[in-house]
Design a protein around this motif. Sequence first.
Motif, PDB file in Angstrom:
ATOM      1  N   THR A 148      46.987 -19.013 -13.069  1.00 50.25           N
ATOM      2  CA  THR A 148      47.014 -17.604 -13.442  1.00 50.25           C
ATOM      3  C   THR A 148      46.498 -17.396 -14.859  1.00 50.25           C
ATOM      4  OG1 THR A 148      49.042 -17.520 -12.122  1.00 50.25           O
ATOM      5  CG2 THR A 148      48.448 -15.536 -13.340  1.00 50.25           C
ATOM      6  N   ARG A 149      46.906 -18.287 -15.756  1.00 47.81           N
ATOM      7  CA  ARG A 149      46.456 -18.203 -17.155  1.00 47.81           C
ATOM      8  C   ARG A 149      46.361 -19.610 -17.721  1.00 47.81           C
ATOM      9  NH1 ARG A 149      48.874 -13.746 -21.162  1.00 47.81           N
ATOM     10  NH2 ARG A 149      48.145 -12.489 -19.427  1.00 47.81           N
ATOM     11  N   PHE A 150      45.440 -19.786 -18.658  1.00 45.01           N
ATOM     12  CA  PHE A 150      45.125 -21.084 -19.243  1.00 45.01           C
ATOM     13  C   PHE A 150      45.301 -20.978 -20.754  1.00 45.01           C
ATOM     14  CE2 PHE A 150      42.146 -24.360 -20.663  1.00 45.01           C
ATOM     15  CZ  PHE A 150      42.298 -25.356 -19.719  1.00 45.01           C
ATOM     16  N   MET A 151      45.966 -21.958 -21.372  1.00 48.25           N
ATOM     17  CA  MET A 151      46.178 -21.929 -22.816  1.00 48.25           C
ATOM     18  C   MET A 151      45.984 -23.342 -23.371  1.00 48.25           C
ATOM     19  SD  MET A 151      49.462 -20.387 -24.819  1.00 48.25           S
ATOM     20  CE  MET A 151      49.129 -18.750 -24.191  1.00 48.25           C
ATOM     21  N   THR A 152      45.267 -23.437 -24.498  1.00 49.67           N
ATOM     22  CA  THR A 152      45.034 -24.743 -25.093  1.00 49.67           C
ATOM     23  C   THR A 152      46.081 -25.062 -26.154  1.00 49.67           C
ATOM     24  OG1 THR A 152      43.499 -23.777 -26.690  1.00 49.67           O
ATOM     25  CG2 THR A 152      42.540 -24.714 -24.689  1.00 49.67           C
ATOM     26  N   LYS A 153      46.344 -26.365 -26.294  1.00 47.68           N
ATOM     27  CA  LYS A 153      47.230 -26.877 -27.329  1.00 47.68           C
ATOM     28  C   LYS A 153      46.354 -27.253 -28.515  1.00 47.68           C
ATOM     29  CE  LYS A 153      49.978 -29.348 -23.884  1.00 47.68           C
ATOM     30  NZ  LYS A 153      50.353 -30.691 -23.469  1.00 47.68           N
ATOM     31  N   PRO A 154      46.791 -27.124 -29.711  1.00 50.01           N
ATOM     32  CA  PRO A 154      48.065 -26.530 -30.103  1.00 50.01           C
ATOM     33  C   PRO A 154      48.020 -25.021 -29.901  1.00 50.01           C
ATOM     34  CG  PRO A 154      46.792 -27.045 -32.052  1.00 50.01           C
ATOM     35  CD  PRO A 154      46.006 -27.543 -30.871  1.00 50.01           C
ATOM     36  N   PHE A 155      49.173 -24.438 -29.710  1.00 51.39           N
ATOM     37  CA  PHE A 155      49.260 -23.004 -29.477  1.00 51.39           C
ATOM     38  C   PHE A 155      50.238 -22.399 -30.474  1.00 51.39           C
ATOM     39  CE2 PHE A 155      51.865 -25.425 -26.517  1.00 51.39           C
ATOM     40  CZ  PHE A 155      53.125 -25.059 -26.925  1.00 51.39           C
ATOM     41  N   VAL A 156      50.144 -21.111 -30.604  1.00 48.32           N
ATOM     42  CA  VAL A 156      51.079 -20.368 -31.454  1.00 48.32           C
ATOM     43  C   VAL A 156      52.244 -19.941 -30.560  1.00 48.32           C
ATOM     44  CG1 VAL A 156      51.345 -18.302 -32.890  1.00 48.32           C
ATOM     45  CG2 VAL A 156      49.184 -19.579 -32.914  1.00 48.32           C
ATOM     46  N   ASN A 157      53.466 -20.130 -31.034  1.00 45.03           N
ATOM     47  CA  ASN A 157      54.647 -19.800 -30.227  1.00 45.03           C
ATOM     48  C   ASN A 157      54.588 -18.382 -29.668  1.00 45.03           C
ATOM     49  OD1 ASN A 157      55.676 -22.330 -30.623  1.00 45.03           O
ATOM     50  ND2 ASN A 157      57.209 -21.702 -32.118  1.00 45.03           N
ATOM     51  N   ASN A 158      54.190 -17.422 -30.486  1.00 48.17           N
ATOM     52  CA  ASN A 158      54.106 -16.040 -30.014  1.00 48.17           C
ATOM     53  C   ASN A 158      53.130 -15.876 -28.863  1.00 48.17           C
ATOM     54  OD1 ASN A 158      56.026 -14.544 -31.239  1.00 48.17           O
ATOM     55  ND2 ASN A 158      54.671 -13.525 -32.697  1.00 48.17           N
ATOM     56  N   GLU A 159      52.047 -16.666 -28.864  1.00 43.43           N
ATOM     57  CA  GLU A 159      51.082 -16.581 -27.769  1.00 43.43           C
ATOM     58  C   GLU A 159      51.697 -17.045 -26.453  1.00 43.43           C
ATOM     59  OE1 GLU A 159      47.744 -18.884 -29.070  1.00 43.43           O
ATOM     60  OE2 GLU A 159      47.001 -17.292 -30.393  1.00 43.43           O
ATOM     61  N   VAL A 160      52.486 -18.105 -26.516  1.00 40.13           N
ATOM     62  CA  VAL A 160      53.152 -18.596 -25.304  1.00 40.13           C
ATOM     63  C   VAL A 160      54.148 -17.554 -24.815  1.00 40.13           C
ATOM     64  CG1 VAL A 160      54.711 -20.351 -24.360  1.00 40.13           C
ATOM     65  CG2 VAL A 160      52.852 -21.018 -25.870  1.00 40.13           C
ATOM     66  N   LEU A 161      54.940 -17.024 -25.714  1.00 38.55           N
ATOM     67  CA  LEU A 161      55.940 -16.026 -25.350  1.00 38.55           C
ATOM     68  C   LEU A 161      55.282 -14.784 -24.758  1.00 38.55           C
ATOM     69  CD1 LEU A 161      58.953 -15.513 -25.311  1.00 38.55           C
ATOM     70  CD2 LEU A 161      58.784 -14.667 -27.649  1.00 38.55           C
ATOM     71  N   THR A 162      54.216 -14.315 -25.368  1.00 42.87           N
ATOM     72  CA  THR A 162      53.496 -13.147 -24.852  1.00 42.87           C
ATOM     73  C   THR A 162      52.909 -13.439 -23.476  1.00 42.87           C
ATOM     74  OG1 THR A 162      52.992 -12.361 -27.072  1.00 42.87           O
ATOM     75  CG2 THR A 162      51.572 -11.571 -25.308  1.00 42.87           C
TER      76      THR A 162
END
Length: 147
Positions: free
Chosen positions: A100-114
């Motif tokens: 559904t969605r893809f996110m790269t590490k390292p990430f910002v905590n707020n981005e994960v929460l959002t």
Amino acid sequence: MGRHVVLVEDEPNITEAIRFLLTRDGWQVDTHADGSDAVEVIYAAKPDLVILDLMLPGKSGLEIIRELRDSAHLPGLPVLMLTARGQLRDREMAEQAGVTRFMTKPFVNNEVLTAVRDLHAQAAISRAETSEQGSVIVDPTAQARQG
């Protein structure tokens, strides 16, 4: 409406950071670190959302998402894929597999929460639309008027 997530991640520091972040936001977080039985863990937990690492021991995140999408157990389950490999090819393969969605590490905590909040809200809207489309409104007086 539930707020339950299964986090499949084999790096303890990332697991703990995400678990802490989501728990503080009111989520129930189940964690798992092995890809080989992750699909069974997800089926048993029946979460509202899955956060899945791409590279796991035992079975890759891509294999896991393909199994989830090929099954009718949890239709429409939102999956957020995390990876240290952010190449376009990885993103395309994940999207083709049904992430559904893809996110790269390292990430910002707020981005994960959002991302988690957005995916949860989108899934709730989708479930509501599916319920409305599948429901039939019956007028119990219609037959009496016709007769």
